[in-house]
Design an enzyme around this catalytic site. Sequence first.
Site, mmCIF file in Angstrom:
data_model
loop_
_atom_site.group_PDB
_atom_site.id
_atom_site.type_symbol
_atom_site.label_atom_id
_atom_site.label_comp_id
_atom_site.label_asym_id
_atom_site.label_seq_id
_atom_site.Cartn_x
_atom_site.Cartn_y
_atom_site.Cartn_z
ATOM 1 N N HIS A 1 10.274 -56.491 -15.097
ATOM 2 C CA HIS A 1 11.295 -57.479 -15.411
ATOM 3 C C HIS A 1 11.773 -58.141 -14.116
ATOM 4 C CE1 HIS A 1 12.444 -55.689 -19.615
ATOM 5 N NE2 HIS A 1 11.165 -55.960 -19.488
ATOM 6 N N GLU B 1 14.638 -58.449 -12.576
ATOM 7 C CA GLU B 1 15.492 -57.685 -11.675
ATOM 8 C C GLU B 1 14.680 -56.678 -10.860
ATOM 9 O OE1 GLU B 1 17.747 -57.899 -15.691
ATOM 10 O OE2 GLU B 1 15.692 -58.088 -14.949
ATOM 11 N N CYS C 1 18.435 -55.294 -19.125
ATOM 12 C CA CYS C 1 18.178 -54.500 -20.336
ATOM 13 C C CYS C 1 18.721 -53.081 -20.188
ATOM 14 C CB CYS C 1 16.697 -54.495 -20.674
ATOM 15 S SG CYS C 1 15.651 -53.669 -19.468
ATOM 16 N N CYS D 1 16.553 -51.826 -16.882
ATOM 17 C CA CYS D 1 16.821 -52.489 -15.604
ATOM 18 C C CYS D 1 18.213 -52.144 -15.071
ATOM 19 C CB CYS D 1 16.705 -54.000 -15.766
ATOM 20 S SG CYS D 1 15.018 -54.572 -16.037
ATOM 21 N N ALA E 1 2.957 -87.298 -34.489
ATOM 22 C CA ALA E 1 2.646 -88.474 -33.673
ATOM 23 C C ALA E 1 2.578 -89.648 -34.633
ATOM 24 C CB ALA E 1 1.326 -88.282 -32.945
ATOM 25 N N SER F 1 -6.582 -92.633 -38.448
ATOM 26 C CA SER F 1 -5.445 -92.172 -37.644
ATOM 27 C C SER F 1 -5.742 -91.997 -36.153
ATOM 28 C CB SER F 1 -4.945 -90.833 -38.191
ATOM 29 O OG SER F 1 -5.963 -89.855 -38.113
ATOM 30 N N ASP G 1 -9.915 -83.443 -40.068
ATOM 31 C CA ASP G 1 -10.104 -83.648 -38.625
ATOM 32 C C ASP G 1 -10.944 -82.567 -37.945
ATOM 33 O OD1 ASP G 1 -8.469 -85.892 -38.850
ATOM 34 O OD2 ASP G 1 -6.650 -84.754 -38.412
ATOM 35 N N GLU H 1 1.733 -78.378 -36.421
ATOM 36 C CA GLU H 1 1.054 -79.642 -36.116
ATOM 37 C C GLU H 1 0.396 -80.188 -37.380
ATOM 38 O OE1 GLU H 1 -1.347 -80.398 -32.830
ATOM 39 O OE2 GLU H 1 -0.012 -79.495 -31.351
ATOM 40 N N GLY I 1 0.002 -80.848 -41.730
ATOM 41 C CA GLY I 1 0.169 -82.266 -41.964
ATOM 42 C C GLY I 1 1.567 -82.617 -42.431
#
Length: 364
Positions: A52, A54, A77, A86, A156, A170, A202, A292, A294
């Site tokens: 970690h 630290e 932690c 830690c 997009a 597209s 695609d 991503e 549709g």
Amino acid sequence: MIFSDEKLMRKVFELAKKAEGKTSPNPLVGAIIIKDDKIISAGYHASYGTDHAEIMALKKAEGQANDAKLYVNLEPCYHFGLTPPCVDAVIKAGIKEVIIAMKDPNPLTNGKSIRKLIKNGIKVKVGVLAKEAAELNEGFVKYITKRMPFVVAKSAQTLDGRIATKTGSSKWITGEETYNYSRAQRDNFDAILTGINTILKDDPCLCAPNKKLKKIILDSKLKISLKAKVFKKTPPEDCFIVTTKKSSPKKAIEIVKTGCHVIVAPEKSGRIDLKWLFKELAGKKIASILIEGGATVIGNALKNNLVDKMHIYVAPKIVGDQKALSSVVGFDVKDINKITNLSDLTVEKIGKDILIKGYVLRNR
């Protein structure tokens, strides 16, 4: 040089971000040790299972941390995991003050380390740039408190919100710079999710540039071909095909024989129950998901209040056809006051396109 707490904490954030996409399901953490107004060491949690932040900083200090200050963006932690607590190492090193951006939301720690530090005579300051610290680890915070993955939906589209013409054309709406940028963003997630229609149309690989993403395909009738690109460049055990009881058991067996997972999910309103699925995936230590496509998948996730954030890439183009495919499909909202809203928007330019990021308000 005299540093302010805020300036040092921002340096801590910069260190933590170096491991973006590599520590899940653990958080991003950076640490700086300062003594006599000089930085004597720094560290960050580089990847899941390693030291970690630290501990890395204390090791680099080489025994000089006595009477020093420790700056860390998350409470050290308290519990044993893959590594020891830690907080015990911090106490043993003789640190005199710990400046913490935010408490650890993990119930196994959540304030326990702070109390232990104080009990051992160490001065503690909590809340320096707390809002920024929570944003840095927003995925971890949701995962550890809700036992659900942090979900980002990406689209997009054109200025009039279309992702394809009515004939399905597209490629490409956005430019090459946007393509490269959005692909690089995949590195920051545990898994990428899409629907079978995107796969059939695609045949994407759904790969990330620098890490092996887990791939989740929603395929209620198991239409997917075992030769699809999505299975390439990915270990079979990292592929999850999500289906329903409507699918062919024979096809499911064929997929399982390749080493891929088949998850038979319940249905909700005739579609795969995404809330059930996301809980199931969280149980497999998938803490963040990038959707991503549709358009129907994103719409279903939004409709069920499962999307935390949107990444909308907008090209300076107009289709101008009502029959062209929208970026989000599946709502039947009659009241404009009940539509989905985004908050805390940021806008940045990428090549000729723009990227809008915003958090989804739970108003449905």
